[in-house]
Scaffold this motif. Structure first.
Motif, short mmCIF file in Angstrom:
data_model
loop_
_atom_site.label_atom_id
_atom_site.label_comp_id
_atom_site.label_asym_id
_atom_site.label_seq_id
_atom_site.Cartn_x
_atom_site.Cartn_y
_atom_site.Cartn_z
N ALA A 116 -80.61 9.88 -28.77
CA ALA A 116 -79.73 9.08 -27.91
C ALA A 116 -79.03 9.99 -26.89
O ALA A 116 -78.93 9.66 -25.71
CB ALA A 116 -78.71 8.32 -28.74
N GLN A 117 -78.56 11.18 -27.35
CA GLN A 117 -77.85 12.03 -26.40
C GLN A 117 -78.83 12.66 -25.41
O GLN A 117 -78.45 12.95 -24.28
CB GLN A 117 -77.02 13.09 -27.12
N ARG A 118 -80.09 12.84 -25.80
CA ARG A 118 -81.10 13.28 -24.82
C ARG A 118 -81.20 12.23 -23.71
O ARG A 118 -81.26 12.56 -22.52
CB ARG A 118 -82.46 13.47 -25.48
N VAL A 119 -81.24 10.96 -24.12
CA VAL A 119 -81.27 9.89 -23.12
C VAL A 119 -79.99 9.93 -22.28
O VAL A 119 -80.02 9.74 -21.06
CB VAL A 119 -81.43 8.51 -23.79
N GLY A 120 -78.85 10.21 -22.96
CA GLY A 120 -77.59 10.32 -22.23
C GLY A 120 -77.65 11.38 -21.15
O GLY A 120 -77.18 11.17 -20.03
N VAL A 121 -78.27 12.52 -21.47
CA VAL A 121 -78.39 13.60 -20.48
C VAL A 121 -79.35 13.18 -19.35
O VAL A 121 -79.05 13.36 -18.17
CB VAL A 121 -78.89 14.90 -21.16
N ALA A 122 -80.46 12.54 -19.74
CA ALA A 122 -81.40 12.06 -18.71
C ALA A 122 -80.72 11.07 -17.78
O ALA A 122 -80.90 11.11 -16.55
CB ALA A 122 -82.62 11.41 -19.37
N ARG A 123 -79.89 10.18 -18.35
CA ARG A 123 -79.20 9.18 -17.55
C ARG A 123 -78.26 9.85 -16.56
O ARG A 123 -78.15 9.42 -15.41
CB ARG A 123 -78.44 8.23 -18.48
N ALA A 124 -77.59 10.91 -17.01
CA ALA A 124 -76.64 11.59 -16.13
C ALA A 124 -77.35 12.31 -14.99
O ALA A 124 -76.79 12.50 -13.92
CB ALA A 124 -75.80 12.57 -16.93
N LEU A 125 -78.61 12.71 -15.24
CA LEU A 125 -79.35 13.47 -14.23
C LEU A 125 -80.16 12.57 -13.29
O LEU A 125 -80.76 13.06 -12.33
CB LEU A 125 -80.29 14.46 -14.92
N ARG A 177 -77.67 19.42 -33.15
CA ARG A 177 -76.83 20.06 -32.13
C ARG A 177 -77.48 21.35 -31.64
O ARG A 177 -77.59 21.59 -30.45
CB ARG A 177 -75.45 20.35 -32.71
N ASP A 178 -77.97 22.17 -32.58
CA ASP A 178 -78.65 23.41 -32.20
C ASP A 178 -79.81 23.15 -31.27
O ASP A 178 -79.96 23.77 -30.23
CB ASP A 178 -79.18 24.12 -33.46
N ARG A 179 -80.65 22.19 -31.67
CA ARG A 179 -81.84 21.90 -30.88
C ARG A 179 -81.47 21.43 -29.49
O ARG A 179 -82.06 21.83 -28.50
CB ARG A 179 -82.64 20.77 -31.56
N LEU A 180 -80.45 20.56 -29.43
CA LEU A 180 -80.08 19.99 -28.14
C LEU A 180 -79.43 21.04 -27.26
O LEU A 180 -79.65 21.07 -26.04
CB LEU A 180 -79.15 18.80 -28.36
N GLN A 181 -78.66 21.95 -27.88
CA GLN A 181 -78.05 23.03 -27.09
C GLN A 181 -79.14 23.89 -26.48
O GLN A 181 -79.08 24.22 -25.29
CB GLN A 181 -77.14 23.89 -27.97
N ASP A 182 -80.17 24.22 -27.28
CA ASP A 182 -81.29 25.01 -26.75
C ASP A 182 -81.97 24.26 -25.61
O ASP A 182 -82.22 24.82 -24.54
CB ASP A 182 -82.32 25.28 -27.85
N LEU A 214 -72.48 18.11 -12.93
CA LEU A 214 -72.59 17.40 -14.20
C LEU A 214 -71.31 17.65 -14.99
O LEU A 214 -70.92 18.80 -15.19
CB LEU A 214 -73.80 17.98 -14.95
N LEU A 215 -70.66 16.56 -15.42
CA LEU A 215 -69.47 16.69 -16.26
C LEU A 215 -69.83 16.27 -17.67
O LEU A 215 -70.43 15.21 -17.87
CB LEU A 215 -68.34 15.79 -15.74
N MET A 216 -69.49 17.11 -18.66
CA MET A 216 -69.86 16.79 -20.04
C MET A 216 -68.64 16.97 -20.94
O MET A 216 -68.02 18.03 -20.93
CB MET A 216 -70.99 17.69 -20.51
N ASP A 217 -68.31 15.93 -21.70
CA ASP A 217 -67.15 16.01 -22.60
C ASP A 217 -67.63 16.06 -24.05
O ASP A 217 -68.04 15.06 -24.61
CB ASP A 217 -66.23 14.80 -22.38
N GLU A 218 -67.61 17.25 -24.62
CA GLU A 218 -68.10 17.47 -25.99
C GLU A 218 -69.42 16.75 -26.24
O GLU A 218 -69.54 15.97 -27.18
CB GLU A 218 -67.05 17.01 -27.00
N PRO A 219 -70.43 17.02 -25.41
CA PRO A 219 -71.65 16.21 -25.44
C PRO A 219 -72.40 16.29 -26.76
O PRO A 219 -73.09 15.35 -27.13
CB PRO A 219 -72.50 16.78 -24.31
N PHE A 220 -72.27 17.42 -27.47
CA PHE A 220 -73.05 17.56 -28.70
C PHE A 220 -72.15 17.52 -29.93
O PHE A 220 -72.58 17.81 -31.04
CB PHE A 220 -73.84 18.88 -28.66
N GLY A 221 -70.89 17.14 -29.71
CA GLY A 221 -69.89 17.23 -30.77
C GLY A 221 -70.10 16.30 -31.94
O GLY A 221 -69.66 16.57 -33.04
N ALA A 222 -70.81 15.17 -31.70
CA ALA A 222 -70.94 14.19 -32.79
C ALA A 222 -72.27 14.34 -33.53
O ALA A 222 -72.56 13.57 -34.43
CB ALA A 222 -70.82 12.78 -32.23
N LEU A 223 -73.07 15.35 -33.15
CA LEU A 223 -74.40 15.46 -33.76
C LEU A 223 -74.35 16.33 -35.01
O LEU A 223 -73.47 17.18 -35.16
CB LEU A 223 -75.37 16.09 -32.75
#
Ligand SMILES: Nc1ncnc2c1ncn2[C@@H]1O[C@H](COP(=O)(O)OP(=O)(O)O)[C@@H](O)[C@H]1O
Ligand SMILES: [Mg+2]
Lengths: 368, 310
Positions: free
Chosen positions: B141-150, B171-176, B157-166
């Motif tokens: 879902a957050q990958r889609v969130g990033v795609a939507r923002a782009l 979280r590691d994978r998405l940060q990479d 790009l403004l991100m507020d704790e984007p990976f904080g709930a994972l």
């Protein structure tokens, strides 16, 4: 549940089926089913529960058959009872019919619950039952005899009933929707609305109607101009006012709950991506709130069908007219002439709106 | 480039942000770091005017953000939040297409763009474009969130704790994944986080805030090796160096040449903190670094000390 449903059906098969009276008010004699029919009815009474032991998914078949047998026997036995009787004679449904239909109804309902994916199987009895009704098979049942005698007047009262329900529902949606939107945006107002709505909802409709009649007649007495405009404690206006207010509550309450239930993260994302307030409302809030909101409209509609029956008490007409006329003259056929269609109407409205809700819920990506 | 000048936000008598002066450099990721309640979110949301400042100004590409209508401003800035906030009634593709649709872009071009973006964030378009958000895991879902923002290709790009709930793995994978995306696209990113590891790992720059004020602004090395105050040192903690190493592969520290004989071997994608751990365990101060069978070079423990040693 299925064994529980079998009990009233067995009792119904054995108890008197038809009450035959020389005229509509005289006392009469009770007639039982002939033994062969008792046997068949008893078998069908047990079959849903027995089927339930083996294949729960197939319960709908015997349950539907039992229900249809009940309806069919009602028509057949009333017709048989009237053979050779005078015109005034009435054959009405006795306790056996009601118990049997009640049990079969519970069984079909349970059959629907057993198939969450195919709830509609619980309604398969409806088309054949309607065919029996419209095909004239039930024509000798006393309630329909009364109905035929009433004829166009009954149709008129049904129309009036529908008009009352429709207008009150329309008005309450017209008022309730904007009000809910306004209230949902303000936490304090929203809490107040929910509090009031929940409190008023616990009042019985009859009490609310009574509560509204007093101030309305007082108002009409105090201001003659209003009386001339048709507003008084009696008639359509107070009934419609009371009904609209009553229906307003679920529309308003569910609206507020639904709109406030839209996740804040979704609203924040919509804002952050540059949706204007109206884009947010139409593209996000409305679609997400609609299924729950429609639930409120459904509640309102079902409530209104019942409240409209009470409205006859203050001269607003509708199917309630027959109920109260029947109560006054102790003619149960008249009561049923009002009560049965009102009940069916409520079931129909509920089913239709439920289906719409489910469909919308699925379309809009909720787990319905 | 985003310039923040004398920025201030008051709520009645309390001050959420005061006299903030800061330049978020073009094409870099700046982590807005600090303890909870220090004003990170408030600062971020003032950039796209979800919150209106009570003082100071913000320049975006040299232009005061107040000359635009807030909605127009926001459509030109990507926005990713911890709650993700996908529209549950729309498909993944429709979600990603939100801003291009608001901008009235051509539908067919947008559909193609959506597929490219899903690819970019590591989701197979053929599989995911028709799915509903409810069918996705948190990470997806957050990958889609990033795609939507782009989607509308915003420069910022403004991100507020984007990976904080994972969960930690996602979280590691998405940060990479996000670090790769950022390296490829070179957006100007402001990322709010209270997670020190995340800030050190992803941030080209770190802005450390405390009680509505900026405490220090610099590279992760600056903050670790040249803390501006006791607060900065305490906040990062004694193991800040290890945290920073954990976020980098050992290949980032490799130098050519032969190691001392008998040096243990490690793979290039091992993180530098684990490499240090291998040195401690094996009692060797150099490691041979390989990619597969191929020898890349060696790394010595001094190399892992970053620029602090000198
Ligand atoms: N709408 C508001 N009204 C009053 N105070 C607020 C409001 N929003 C935030 N604050 C206060 O401003 C401070 C900074 O909040 P925030 O920027 O959300 O912190 P964080 O760094 O955790 O993101 C906090 O002390 C918070 O209580
Ligand atoms: Mg925050």
């Amino acid at each position: 549940m299925l064994w529980l449903a079998a009990l009233p059906m067995l009792a119904g098969a054995w108890l008197p089926w038809v009450l035959l009276r020389p005229n509509r008010l005289a006392p009469g004699e009770y007639l039982r089913l002939p033994p062969a029919w008792v046997a068949l009815a008893a078998v069908l009474a047990l079959l849903p529960a027995l089927t339930g032991q083996v294949r729960r998914g197939l319960v709908w078949l015997p349950a539907t058959l039992a229900l249809l047998l009940g309806v069919w026997l009602l028509g057949g036995r009333t017709a048989a009872a009237l053979v050779g009787q005078a015109d005034f004679a009435r054959a009405s449904a006795a306790s056996g019919v009601w118990l049997y239909l009640l049990g079969a109804g519970v069984a079909t309902y349970a059959a629907g619950l057993a198939l969450p994916e195919r709830r509609w199987v619980a309604w398969l009895w409806l088309p054949p039952a309607l065919a029996l009704l419209l095909g004239g098979h039930l024509a000798d049942w006393s309630v329909l005899v009364e109905g035929r005698n009433e004829g166009p007047r009954w149709v008129q009262e049904l129309g009036q009933h529908l008009r009352l329900v429709g207008s009150a529902l329309g008005l309450s949606v017209l008022i309730g929707v904007p009000l809910a939107v306004w209230a949902a945006g303000r936490a304090r107002v929203a809490d107040a609305v929910l509090g009031v709505a929940n409190a008023v909802q616990t009042l019985p409709s009859l009490a609310l109607l009574g509560l509204l009649i007093a101030p309305l007649s007082a108002l009409a007495n105090a201001v003659p101009a209003l009386r001339e405009a048709g507003i008084s404690g009696i008639g359509v206006a107070p009934a419609l006012t009371a009904m609209t207010l009553y229906a307003l509550l679920p529309v308003l309450r569910n609206g507020v709950v639904a709109l406030r239930g839209v996740p804040t993260g979704v609203i924040d994302a919509a804002r952050g991506m540059g949706m204007t307030a109206s884009q947010r409302f139409w593209r996000v809030q409305v679609p997400l709130a609609l299924p729950v909101w429609l639930g409120g409209v459904r509640q309102a509609a079902v409530l209104l069908v019942g409240v409209a029956a009470v409205a006859a008490l203050i001269g607003a007409g509708g199917l309630g007219t027959y109920i109260f006329k029947g109560l006054q003259s102790a003619a149960s056929d008249l009561i049923l002439l009002g009560a049965v269609p009102a009940a069916l109407l409520a079931i129909l409205v509920d089913g239709a709106l439920r289906a719409l809700e489910g469909w919308l819920g699925r379309r809009l990506g909720r787990a319905a | 480039m985003i310039q923040v000048e004398h920025l201030e936000k008051r709520y009645g008598d309390s001050v959420a942000v005061q006299d903030l002066n800061l330049t978020f450099p073009e094409g870099q990721l700046t982590a807005l770091l600090g303890p909870s309640g220090c004003g990170k979110t408030t600062t971020l949301r003032m950039i796209n005017r979800l919150i209106e400042p009570t003082g100071g100004r913000i320049l975006l590409g040299g232009q005061d953000t107040r000359i635009l209508k807030p909605e127009a401003l926001r459509r030109s800035i990507g926005y990713v939040i911890q709650q993700i906030g996908l529209f549950p009634h729309l498909s993944v593709a429709q979600n990603v297409a939100t801003v291009p649709d608001l901008l009235g872009r051509d539908r067919r071009a947008t559909a193609q763009r959506v597929d490219e973006l899903l690819d970019l964030v590591g989701l197979d378009p053929a599989v995911y474009r028709g799915k509903r958000p409810a069918e996705l895991s948190g990470g997806q879902a957050q990958r889609v969130g990033v795609a939507r923002a782009l989607a509308a290709d915003p420069p910022v790009l403004l991100m507020d704790e984007p990976f904080g709930a994972l969960d930690p793995l996602a979280r590691d994978r998405l940060q990479d994944a996000f670090r790769d995306i950022q390296r490829r696209l070179g957006k100007t990113v402001v990322m709010v986080t209270h997670d020190i590891d995340e800030a050190l790992r992803l941030g080209d720059r770190v802005a450390l805030m405390r009680a509505g004020r900026l405490e220090q602004f610099g590279t992760p090395d600056d903050l670790i090796h040249r803390p501006a105050s006791e607060f900065v040192r305490d906040f990062l903690g004694e193991d800040a160096t290890l945290r920073q190493l954990a976020g980098r592969p050992v290949s980032a520290f490799v130098r050519a040449g032969l190691p001392s004989p008998g040096a243990p071997r490690v793979q290039a994608d091992l993180n530098a903190r684990s490499a240090l751990s291998v040195m401690l365990r094996e009692g060797h101060d150099t490691l041979e670094v390989l990619r597969g069978e191929e020898l890349l070079g060696h790394v010595a423990w001094q190399d892992l000390r970053g620029e602090g040693h000198a």
